[in-house]
Design an enzyme around this catalytic site. Structure first.
Site, PDB file in Angstrom:
ATOM      1  N   HIS A   1       0.821  -1.218   0.000  1.00 49.27           N
ATOM      2  CA  HIS A   1       0.000   0.000   0.000  1.00 49.27           C
ATOM      3  C   HIS A   1       0.853   1.266   0.000  1.00 49.27           C
ATOM      4  CE1 HIS A   1      -3.163  -2.765   0.942  1.00 49.27           C
ATOM      5  NE2 HIS A   1      -2.652  -3.050   2.120  1.00 49.27           N
TER       6      HIS A   1
ATOM      7  N   HIS B   1      -6.911  -4.560  -1.134  1.00 50.09           N
ATOM      8  CA  HIS B   1      -6.092  -5.776  -1.207  1.00 50.09           C
ATOM      9  C   HIS B   1      -6.359  -6.582  -2.456  1.00 50.09           C
ATOM     10  CE1 HIS B   1      -6.428  -4.806   3.092  1.00 50.09           C
ATOM     11  NE2 HIS B   1      -5.158  -5.091   3.072  1.00 50.09           N
TER      12      HIS B   1
END
Lengths: 211, 357
Positions: free
Chosen positions: B57, B219
């Site tokens: 991320h 995700h």
């Protein structure tokens, strides 16, 4: 029959091998309703356990299980790390310094582990989690022992109940974990955590069963 | 799979080594267990702010370590939550005695690992607060799911609460602010493509050329629904309205009680946006979408906000909370009062965010 320390060590070794064999399968189940890492994470965790195991293999069963739990907690990640880690920590605390386990000890080991999972993850039945395999398994084991059955046939009933519980997760809509975000799209897929839990219990039975 | 990596197993470690080497003036990296921490930690008298989560991320969270934001960040494997020993060791390393606030995105894995870490830190005599970020309006109900996921608001919370810690807020004041900012923020994300986790080697899901996935998390997990591809204006408007028209959201969260030494349940309600609200608007790239397209989204977002009587008073536009190389974007709106704006404007000096210095 009683379960020896060496058999517990053997169980953990067998389980590591079983999880490694099922790495792709568990990851594939997880990619349908999760984030495609369950097999990868469990294999990484149990490979670490295999590194630690020789150092404690001559200790008492509680020590072996607690070491397994701490290792899983610090190497698996995801939800399964703290859940399986807590399972082995609590089961280790329950059996303590014993070096052999009678059938009631074995029940206590599993019961304490599952209680740990419940405390950590707060699942209820039919949430589509590993608890859907463990709850019926424990119940079957308890009834079998109450009916006076020996360790192996009783455990074999527990494994059968875990397998049914695992398969029963297929039509369920997930209410816990990442799968819950899929809503109805989680229906029709077997829960990866219930699957690894079934493999765990099955591999215990296979270890104790004479070949 | 085509990626700039050496070996799949070394991805996280080598990335951390690179960060340590690039930003040695701001941060250091501890290995085994892995955590990124401020070069000058512990900072005397200040509450330590710690976050963490799966890798993939970036720049969140490691890129937000530095003055005015995080004191430490704990990176897990790609898209896998970090383990409790990471947060526990990080807490010990950066706690000045003023206590540690864990900022936790609401994903089951992150929650369970941070809760375990909070128990370990508390047992070691560290005062700890554990606050969840759950701002993803794509998740409608909290009763039959694990609740709203923590997404874009996380970046804004880390900036604001980091500034509060720098300004000398107490642990409890930081926790109250963190909870309030989370309750003021709402986000919505969408994907044009999937992404490939290095260890998996293939895309997490398949998305056709004419399709998009709406209501994704961060995700590469499948989202709320799949729709035919549309224009930037239509996509921006749909996402903005999902956020602006989102009704009150209630759920029960678990927080740590330092006096009782145990977890307590708290019932929280997020109020909907109203005409007259001032907001910070955050348009984020999932990693593969260029900044130019984010501005196209922002253009329409600003129009929709204006139509609703909501005033954008600050904005943040760029890739800050990504999903590897996924194409797509997310919008976050955060209701901002004077205190929040003051903390937002305060100086920050991290690899990922830097102003006012």
């Amino acid at each position: 029959m009683s379960v020896t320390r060496d058999q517990i060590v053997q169980w953990l070794e067998n389980l590591a091998a079983v999880l490694s064999e099922n790495k792709e399968y568990l990851t594939q189940l997880d990619s349908a309703i999760g984030d495609a890492d369950h097999g990868i994470n469990m294999t990484r965790g149990f490979n670490k356990v295999m590194e630690k195991l020789p150092g404690v293999a001559d200790k008492d069963i509680g020590n072996i299980l607690k070491t397994t739990g701490m290792t899983l907690i610090s190497s698996v990640g995801g939800a399964s790390g703290p859940l399986y880690g807590t399972f082995f920590m609590r089961s280790g605390m329950a059996v303590g310094a014993k070096e052999t386990l009678n059938r009631e000890d074995l029940y206590e080991l599993l019961k304490a582990g599952v209680d740990g999972i419940v405390q950590r993850g707060r699942p209820v039945l039919a949430d589509k989690t590993m608890y859907d395999a463990w709850a019926p398994a424990l119940e079957a084991l308890r009834s079998a022992l109450d009916a006076g059955m020996e360790t192996l046939p009783a455990l074999s009933q527990a494994v059968a109940a875990a397998e049914t519980g695992m398969k029963n997760t297929i039509p369920l809509q997930a209410r816990k974990g990442r799968a819950s975000y899929l809503g109805e799209r989680s229906i029709g897929h077997q829960d990866p955590g219930a699957t690894s839990s079934y493999l765990m219990l099955k591999s215990l039975l296979d270890t104790l069963q004479p070949a | 799979m085509k990626k700039l990596i050496n070996a799949v197993d070394d991805v996280v470690r080598e990335q951390l080594e690179g960060m340590a080497s690039a930003h040695s003036d701001l941060l250091k990296v501890h290995f085994d267990p892995n955590y990124v921490y401020r070069a000058d930690a512990p900072v005397a008298g200040k509450v330590a702010i710690i976050s963490g989560g799966g890798s993939g991320h970036e720049p969140m969270h490691g890129g937000f370590v530095g003055m005015g934001m995080l004191h430490a960040a704990c990176p897990g494997e790609v898209f896998t939550s970090p383990t409790p020993d990471q947060m526990y060791e990080a807490a010990k390393a950066v706690d000045s005695g003023a206590g540690v606030l864990f900022i936790v995105k609401n994903y089951t894995g992150d929650v369970l690992n941070f809760e375990t870490a909070a128990e370990l830190a508390f047992a070691d005599g560290i005062r700890v607060q554990n606050i969840l970020i759950d701002d993803d309006v794509a998740v409608k109900d909290s009763l039959y799911t694990a609740g709203r996921r923590g997404v874009g608001t996380t970046v804004l919370v880390e900036k604001i609460v980091g500034a509060a810690a720098e300004a000398g807020y107490s642990l409890d004041a930081c926790a109250d602010l963190c909870r309030r900012v989370n309750q003021y923020g709402r986000s919505m994300g969408m994907a044009l493509t999937s992404c490939t986790v290095p260890a998996a080697g293939k895309p997490t899901f398949e998305l056709g050329d004419a399709e998009m996935e709406i209501g994704i998390g961060i995700h590469g997990e499948p989202g709320q629904k799949r729709m035919p591809m549309s224009t930037a204006d239509e996509i921006a408007e749909m996402m903005a309205l999902e956020i602006l028209d989102d009704p009150a959201y209630s759920r029960t969260v678990r927080e740590w009680d330092n006096d009782a030494g145990s977890w307590v349940d708290k019932f929280l309600v997020d109020e909907p946006f109203q005409a007259g609200d001032q907001v910070i608007a955050f348009v984020n790239s999932m990693g593969g979408t260029p900044v130019s397209e984010l501005y196209a989204i922002y253009r329409k977002l600003a129009q929709v906000c204006a139509d609703k009587g909501v005033t954008i008073v600050r904005n943040l536009i760029g890739p800050y909370i990504t999903s590897l190389e996924m194409q797509g974007c997310s919008i976050t709106l955060l209701k901002a009062d004077a205190e929040i704006l003051k903390l937002w404007d305060a100086p920050v000096n991290t690899p990922g965010l830097r102003w006012g210095i």
